[in-house]
Enzyme design. Structure first.
Site, PDB file in Angstrom:
ATOM      1  CD  GLN A 130       7.493  -9.632  11.382  1.00  0.00           C
ATOM      2  OE1 GLN A 130       8.554 -10.019  12.100  1.00  0.00           O
ATOM      3  NE2 GLN A 130       6.541 -10.341  10.925  1.00  0.00           N
ATOM      4  CB  ILE A 171      -0.977  -0.019   1.132  1.00  0.00           C
ATOM      5  CG1 ILE A 171      -2.175   0.704   1.125  1.00  0.00           C
ATOM      6  CG2 ILE A 171      -0.287   0.417   2.560  1.00  0.00           C
ATOM      7  CD1 ILE A 171      -3.362   0.535   2.051  1.00  0.00           C
ATOM      8  CG  HIS A 209       5.428  -9.234   5.201  1.00  0.00           C
ATOM      9  ND1 HIS A 209       4.949  -9.195   6.315  1.00  0.00           N
ATOM     10  CD2 HIS A 209       6.036  -8.262   4.999  1.00  0.00           C
ATOM     11  CE1 HIS A 209       5.595  -8.308   7.100  1.00  0.00           C
ATOM     12  NE2 HIS A 209       6.119  -7.329   6.133  1.00  0.00           N
TER      13      HIS A 209
END
Ligand code: 5GP
Ligand code: ZN
Length: 119
Positions: free
Chosen positions: A99, A36, A105
């Site tokens: 993180q 995003i 991910h």
């Protein structure tokens, strides 16, 4: 594969389709979608459907899944038509490593030059 979603996990919700994301690939075990807040012209996140907190939390039974996730990077680089098929892969494991979302991910970044060392 049965998904074991963790309540209140953003990426479990994205994997389940409960929160929208710009998905570019998915199969039985992983989902890939655009970050995003992209840090490069191509910035993808490769996540397992299964909730795993970080690379430090993988079990021996997850090795095949990890291999699958890493193996996808080449296919995704082709799909994204990255120049010369060059890219960077980043996995932040733990808060001190950067993180912020605690569902494993792999960041796949490409389409620009990168420097080293990372910050
Ligand atoms: P981390 O800092 O944990 O390694 O990376 C988390 C990444 O998830 C960040 O790059 C961040 O921009 C991205 N991210 C956070 N929330 C969302 C979201 O709701 N949708 C998408 N597509 N990416 C997100
Ligand atoms: Zn999760």
């Amino acid at each position: 594969m049965k998904t074991m979603a963790q309540e209140d996990c953003l990426f479990c919700k994205i994997a389940a389709g409960d929160i929208p994301a710009d998905r570019v690939y998915e199969d039985d075990s992983v989902v890939v979608f655009r970050d995003i807040e992209p840090q490069a012209p191509t910035h993808l996140l490769i996540i397992p459907r299964k909730h795993i907190v970080s690379l430090a939390h993988g079990k021996s039974e997850d090795q095949e899944l990890f291999g699958h996730m890493m193996g996808l990077t080449s296919k995704l680089a082709e799909q994204e038509q990255l120049p010369d098929k060059e890219f960077r892969v980043v996995v932040n494991a733990g808060a001190s490593a950067g993180q912020t979302v605690f569902h494993l991910h792999i960041h796949l970044l490409g389409g620009r030059d990168f420097s080293w060392p990372p910050g």
